[in-house]
Design an enzyme around this catalytic site. Structure first.
Site, short mmCIF file in Angstrom:
data_model
loop_
_atom_site.label_atom_id
_atom_site.label_comp_id
_atom_site.label_asym_id
_atom_site.label_seq_id
_atom_site.Cartn_x
_atom_site.Cartn_y
_atom_site.Cartn_z
N GLN A 133 1.01 -1.20 -0.12
CA GLN A 133 -0.08 -0.13 -0.02
C GLN A 133 0.78 1.04 0.14
OE1 GLN A 133 -2.63 -1.59 3.38
NE2 GLN A 133 -4.06 -0.19 2.33
N CYS B 222 -10.58 0.45 3.95
CA CYS B 222 -9.35 0.30 3.39
C CYS B 222 -8.62 1.45 3.22
CB CYS B 222 -9.09 -0.75 2.11
SG CYS B 222 -7.75 -1.02 1.77
N LEU B 223 -7.52 1.82 3.61
CA LEU B 223 -6.77 3.08 3.13
C LEU B 223 -6.59 3.38 1.93
CD1 LEU B 223 -4.37 3.41 6.20
CD2 LEU B 223 -6.67 4.44 6.02
N HIS C 236 -7.20 -9.52 6.24
CA HIS C 236 -7.18 -8.25 5.30
C HIS C 236 -6.03 -7.74 4.80
CE1 HIS C 236 -9.21 -4.00 4.04
NE2 HIS C 236 -7.78 -3.92 3.95
#
Ligand code: NI
Length: 185
Positions: A58, A102-103, A144
């Site tokens: 991410q 979710c970011l 996740h």
């Protein structure tokens, strides 16, 4: 020497790194300055962005590690922790649905089925082996984050797309309507 943790840019859905299978952290990177810095930056960025987890892909680092923590509101607190090269396996077959965000998919919430209980094996940044059993929201967060290492996001796991909601509407209409479910973040 203390190194100031940096806030990293969190990439969003559409960036190709989010869809790649991340590389295992190689042996010579354990306990290195680079891995310690990346781990500290992941934790720092996760806290500033008010997430409970952040995986290296991410922040466009295609490596198999993630940071997470549990604030200890509805379940025991877990201090910010980084897990490297994790392997997850379910303990039993029981699954349950819970809300996720979710970011890398800012602003959305959706119901996602996850294993209720899992076992995780991996390494710490130092190289020490780590092993833990997690259930409920703890297990959800770990599944996740682990998915991010395989290029999977929570939308891919949703079986009820109709639950997808923007956060303000979710808070206004869904959260208030639900009986305070301990799995609801
Ligand atoms: Ni995520």
């Amino acid at each position: 020497m203390t190194v100031q943790a940096q806030k990293l840019r969190v990439i969003r859905l559409g960036h190709p790194v989010l869809r790649k299978i991340a590389e295992p952290v190689p042996e010579d990177l354990f306990d290195s300055g680079r891995l310690h810095n990346l781990a500290a930056d992941l934790i720092h960025t996760m806290r500033l962005e008010e997430g409970v987890g952040l995986a290296a892909p991410q922040v466009a680092e295609s490596l198999r590690l993630f940071a997470y923590w549990l604030p200890g509101e509805d379940e025991p607190e877990v201090e910010p922790t980084v897990v490297v090269n994790p392997e997850i396996r379910p303990v039993g077959e029981e699954m349950e649905e819970g809300w996720e965000g979710c970011l890398s998919i800012p602003g959305l919430r959706g119901l996602v089925p996850r294993y209720r209980r899992i076992k995780v094996k991996g390494r710490a940044v130092s190289g020490e082996p780590v092993s833990l059993t997690a259930d409920g929201f703890h297990a959800r967060v770990l599944q996740h984050e682990h998915d991010h290492l395989d290029g999977i996001v929570f939308l891919d796991r949703m079986t009820a797309m109709r639950s997808l909601a923007y956060e303000p509407e979710w808070e206004q209409y869904v959260l208030t309507a639900e009986d305070e479910d301990p799995e609801t973040e």
